[in-house]
Design an enzyme around this catalytic site. Structure first.
Site, mmCIF file in Angstrom:
data_model
loop_
_atom_site.group_PDB
_atom_site.id
_atom_site.type_symbol
_atom_site.label_atom_id
_atom_site.label_comp_id
_atom_site.label_asym_id
_atom_site.label_seq_id
_atom_site.Cartn_x
_atom_site.Cartn_y
_atom_site.Cartn_z
ATOM 1 C CE LYS A 1 -4.312 -1.515 2.134
ATOM 2 N NZ LYS A 1 -5.323 -1.221 3.140
ATOM 3 C CG ASP B 1 -8.447 1.071 3.031
ATOM 4 O OD1 ASP B 1 -9.265 0.224 2.643
ATOM 5 O OD2 ASP B 1 -7.227 0.864 3.090
#
Ligand code: ATR
Length: 481
Positions: free
Chosen positions: A268, A305
């Site tokens: 990420k 997210d």
């Protein structure tokens, strides 16, 4: 056979898995099934179980070869002229194979090109990519062999996408075996292959999406995204890609013309360096979980997210977060950073509690939040920050499901309690909150919300309601992959 008949087009009989008594009956199989059958007796050195010597194997093959099998799978080094004559008289075809259980040979393309001994033989190579670079090598061989009828596949987790994408890549078929009976590393069961990955719909035009991570094969994302793609009838598939090195993987992604990617641990952060463009969420959080092709095919990154976290929270508060809401975030890692950013951007007052208080303080400084340790001093600090409690550490995750990150905290029943852990679905921490009468939000809700948002970014379409319904109850493993 009866169980999987509607999912398969061809049956392989692996005599090396049979007992001697069973093997004696092998010749009867082609007459009993309504499918073409491949006869294979795989040696140990090629990943099979046949432990006898080569003479015994040739004798066994010769005894049953002319029993109506559609194909015999014979290795490239098998030298048995009498057997060859028998096969050619019987009218069966030959799959001429080699197996590399260690890697992907540099000269794969040439080797497959040399395999067939006559125009009637089908060349087959099963190789074992051990890293993203190997996957790239394998895809280059697919490209080089585009016009050769063949079977080519990558075993193991790195090779998994080449199985599902066989029809797109130009491999004649893909092997599959029932759950927990894997006849080769990376086999998927016929039902998952056909229903989850819609193998029979894959063709040259199928668009590819996926998730990159390490580990990644346990990811629930393929279930969520493929269900949405299927419900909309899109010619697209979503696959797990095990990735160790990003640069060769992105070259592989170009070859597969991958349209969009989800990104999970540990990529990420590092993926950001490879982006042509990163949006505000990526810059603020320092992590990217969604990649799409922008103009001229360059990768652009965003982070769902953030929205995934906020959307069930807004719902819990009747549409929007009350202004000035006091929130405690437990944890100071990557996930907490996204959450603290989302809360701060939405007018929340935030306290960060962390086992390592320095990390809490560091994160707090960036977002103008308060910080404390995950101990009695933290409990004290929570006064005024307990409208919302967000648990963003791995504490309580299976198999340690009895762990509680904040055992000293007494819930009043007025808090909204959000736990990011999604396995188990209800953590020990949430169970305590529920017992006190709190409203709770489960990690699964965030997982789904971020995936639905990602789906919208990937396809430009809302995630279909009918597919959503199947995730409202448990998301457990109907598909054993
Ligand atoms: P993520 O990206 O999922 O947030 P991370 O960046 O590795 O992962 O952060 C993990 C978080 O969980 C950290 O806040 C970590 O606390 P430390 O900073 O003290 O390491 C927290 N964490 C992990 N295991 C924990 C445990 N057993 N008890 C308390 N906190 C824990």
């Amino acid at each position: 056979m009866a169980r999987y008949r509607r999912h398969v087009d061809l049956l392989e009989l692996r005599v090396d898995f049979l007992t001697a008594e069973e093997a004696a009956l092998a010749g009867a199989l082609p007459g009993k099934v309504d499918l073409p059958v491949i006869l294979t007796i795989r040696r140990k050195q090629d990943g099979g179980r046949f432990a006898g010597n080569e003479r015994d194997r040739i004798r066994l093959l010769s005894r049953i070869a002319a029993s109506g099998f559609a194909f015999l799978d014979l290795e490239e080094d098998l030298d048995a002229p009498a057997l060859d004559r028998l096969i050619s008289q019987s009218g069966a075809g030959v799959i001429r194979s080699f197996h590399d259980l260690q890697g992907v040979p540099d000269d794969l393309c040439e080797r497959v090109g040399r395999l067939a001994r006559s125009a009637r033989e089908i060349p087959k190579a099963a190789v074992t990519p051990r890293c993203s670079r190997d996957l790239l090598l394998l895809l280059e061989a697919f490209e080089g062999l585009r016009h050769v009828p063949k079977v080519l596949l990558g075993m193991g987790d790195y090779g998994f996408p080449t199985r599902v994408l066989a029809p797109k890549l130009g491999s004649l078929f893909c092997y599959s075996s029932p759950p927990r009976q894997d006849a080769a590393p990376g086999h998927i069961d016929p039902e998952s292959l056909d229903e989850l990955y819609r193998y029979h719909r894959v063709d040259n035009d199928t668009e590819v999406y996926g998730v990159i991570g390490n580990p990644v094969m346990h990811s629930l994302s393929p279930r969520i995204h493929n269900a949405g793609l299927a419900a909309l009838g899109l010619n697209a598939v979503y696959l797990p890609f095990l990735v160790d090195e990003l640069t060769p993987f992105f070259q592989a992604a170009d070859r597969l013309r991958i349209r969009g990617l989800s990104v999970t641990i540990p990529h990420k952060q590092s993926v950001i360096d490879l982006l042509a463009r990163a949006d505000r969420s990526v810059k603020a959080i320092g992590a990217c979980n969604t990649l799409v092709r922008g103009r001229k095919g360059a990768w652009e990154g965003t982070n769902t997210d953030w929205t995934g976290f906020l959307s069930p929270l807004r719902e819990a508060f009747g549409g929007s977060l009350p202004s000035g809401i006091g929130a405690t975030v437990i944890g100071a890692g990557g996930a907490s950073r996204a959450i603290v950013d989302a809360l701060a951007e939405n007018g929340g007052r935030v306290l960060i509690l962390n086992r390592t208080p320095d990390r809490a303080r560091q994160l707090a400084r960036e977002f103008n939040a308060a910080a404390a340790a995950l101990d009695d001093s933290g409990l004290e600090a929570m006064r005024g920050f307990n409208d919302l409690i967000v648990q963003a550490t791995s504490v309580g995750m299976a198999p340690h499901s009895d762990e509680d990150p904040l055992p000293g905290y007494r819930f009043t029943g007025r808090e909204v309690v959000y736990d990011l852990v999604y396995a188990p679905e209800t953590t020990a921490f949430l169970t305590r909150a529920l017992q006190a009468g709190c409203r709770v939000i489960r990690g699964r809700q965030m997982l789904l919300a971020q995936a639905f948002e990602q789906f919208r970014i990937f396809t430009g379409r809302e995630y279909p309601l009918e597919a959503k319904k199947q995730f409202e109850t448990r998301m457990d493993s109907r598909y054993p992959t």
